[in-house]
Enzyme design. Structure first.
Site, short mmCIF file in Angstrom:
data_model
loop_
_atom_site.label_atom_id
_atom_site.label_comp_id
_atom_site.label_asym_id
_atom_site.label_seq_id
_atom_site.Cartn_x
_atom_site.Cartn_y
_atom_site.Cartn_z
N HIS A 75 -10.41 -5.62 -2.88
CA HIS A 75 -8.53 -5.98 -2.69
C HIS A 75 -8.79 -6.87 -1.50
O HIS A 75 -9.38 -5.80 -0.55
CB HIS A 75 -7.45 -4.79 -3.21
CG HIS A 75 -8.37 -3.31 -2.40
ND1 HIS A 75 -9.76 -2.62 -2.99
CD2 HIS A 75 -8.89 -2.80 -1.56
CE1 HIS A 75 -9.18 -1.98 -2.45
NE2 HIS A 75 -9.61 -1.70 -1.10
N ASP B 295 1.22 -1.53 0.10
CA ASP B 295 -0.11 0.13 0.22
C ASP B 295 1.29 1.45 -0.13
O ASP B 295 1.88 1.52 0.92
CB ASP B 295 -0.63 -0.15 1.40
CG ASP B 295 -1.83 0.93 1.05
OD1 ASP B 295 -3.37 0.48 1.40
OD2 ASP B 295 -1.90 2.18 1.04
N ILE B 296 0.76 2.10 -0.93
CA ILE B 296 1.33 3.79 -0.64
C ILE B 296 1.25 4.21 0.39
O ILE B 296 2.17 4.74 0.69
CB ILE B 296 0.42 4.14 -2.26
CG1 ILE B 296 1.80 5.56 -2.80
CG2 ILE B 296 -0.12 5.36 -1.95
CD1 ILE B 296 1.66 6.12 -4.21
N HIS C 14 -6.51 -6.23 2.22
CA HIS C 14 -5.69 -5.58 3.10
C HIS C 14 -5.43 -6.91 3.90
O HIS C 14 -5.86 -7.62 4.50
CB HIS C 14 -5.90 -4.48 3.35
CG HIS C 14 -6.53 -3.06 3.07
ND1 HIS C 14 -5.71 -2.02 2.18
CD2 HIS C 14 -8.00 -2.97 2.87
CE1 HIS C 14 -6.32 -1.08 1.50
NE2 HIS C 14 -7.70 -1.37 1.55
N GLY D 31 -16.24 2.43 3.24
CA GLY D 31 -14.92 3.12 3.06
C GLY D 31 -13.90 3.23 1.91
O GLY D 31 -13.17 3.18 2.00
N GLN D 32 -14.57 2.27 1.15
CA GLN D 32 -13.67 1.62 0.04
C GLN D 32 -13.21 3.00 -0.89
O GLN D 32 -14.51 3.25 -1.51
CB GLN D 32 -14.93 0.56 -0.90
CG GLN D 32 -13.69 0.11 -1.67
CD GLN D 32 -14.09 -1.08 -2.91
OE1 GLN D 32 -15.09 -1.42 -3.19
NE2 GLN D 32 -13.78 -2.02 -3.62
P1 5GP Z 1 -9.82 1.03 -0.04
O1 5GP Z 1 -10.05 2.07 1.01
O2 5GP Z 1 -10.40 0.97 -1.41
O3 5GP Z 1 -9.82 -0.46 1.28
O4 5GP Z 1 -8.04 0.80 -0.47
C1 5GP Z 1 -7.02 1.35 -1.13
C2 5GP Z 1 -5.97 1.48 -0.30
O5 5GP Z 1 -5.17 1.89 -1.67
C3 5GP Z 1 -5.72 3.24 0.06
O6 5GP Z 1 -5.41 2.15 1.27
C4 5GP Z 1 -5.08 3.55 -0.58
O7 5GP Z 1 -3.45 3.92 -0.15
C5 5GP Z 1 -3.95 2.54 -1.87
N1 5GP Z 1 -3.39 3.33 -2.74
C6 5GP Z 1 -4.37 4.23 -3.56
N2 5GP Z 1 -3.62 4.69 -4.58
C7 5GP Z 1 -2.81 3.69 -4.30
C8 5GP Z 1 -1.51 3.34 -5.15
O8 5GP Z 1 -1.39 4.17 -6.59
N3 5GP Z 1 -0.59 3.08 -5.10
C9 5GP Z 1 -0.60 1.76 -3.88
N4 5GP Z 1 0.45 0.23 -4.06
N5 5GP Z 1 -2.03 1.92 -3.23
C10 5GP Z 1 -2.73 2.78 -3.46
#
Ligand code: 5GP
Ligand code: ZN
Length: 115
Positions: A99, A30-31, A101, A92-93
């Site tokens: 994906h 994760d970034i 985590h 909160g997606q």
């Molecule tokens: P969500 O909130 O959709 O479950 O998680 C999305 C995750 O993707 C977040 O934790 C965010 O930090 C990560 N993320 C968003 N953009 C990027 C990216 O360009 N590269 C990487 N490696 N992670 C990302």
């Protein structure tokens, strides 16, 4: 899906810190990590979220769950880890490509949030 961020990452069009890849799955750090180890496991097949998953994805979902502990251990999380899946706006997606985590390596409290 041409313009999906995680599809682009899985295709290598956007760079990422890769953890794992095979013909069906891709995993990358994760970034913006919330723990010392924080990576995500995605199917290469574009499925927007668990809300869009159906019986045709049963094998894929099962394989993902079985792959998660293998990758976690390879990343040093030998004592355990937390998995979570945010689903839809109500969950909160932020990125609409399914994906898992996987986090660990620091203090992981018993629950995500109390109160
Ligand atoms: P969500 O909130 O959709 O479950 O998680 C999305 C995750 O993707 C977040 O934790 C965010 O930090 C990560 N993320 C968003 N953009 C990027 C990216 O360009 N590269 C990487 N490696 N992670 C990302
Ligand atoms: Zn996608």
């Amino acid at each position: 899906m041409g313009d999906c961020l995680f599809c682009k990452i899985a295709r290598g069009e956007i760079p990422s810190k890769k953890v794992y890849e095979d013909s069906e799955f891709f995993a990358f750090h994760d970034i913006n990590p919330v723990a010392p180890v924080h990576f995500m496991l995605i199917p290469k097949l574009h499925v927007a979220s668990l809300l869009e998953a159906d019986a045709s994805h049963a094998a894929l979902l099962g394989k993902m769950l079985l792959l998660a502990p293998k990758l976690a251990k390879e990343q040093g999380l030998v004592n355990g880890f937390r998995t979570f899946i945010n689903t839809g706006r109500g969950g909160g997606q932020e990125v609409m490509h399914l994906h898992i985590h996987i986090i660990g390596g620091g203090h992981i409290p018993p629950m995500v949030r109390r109160g």
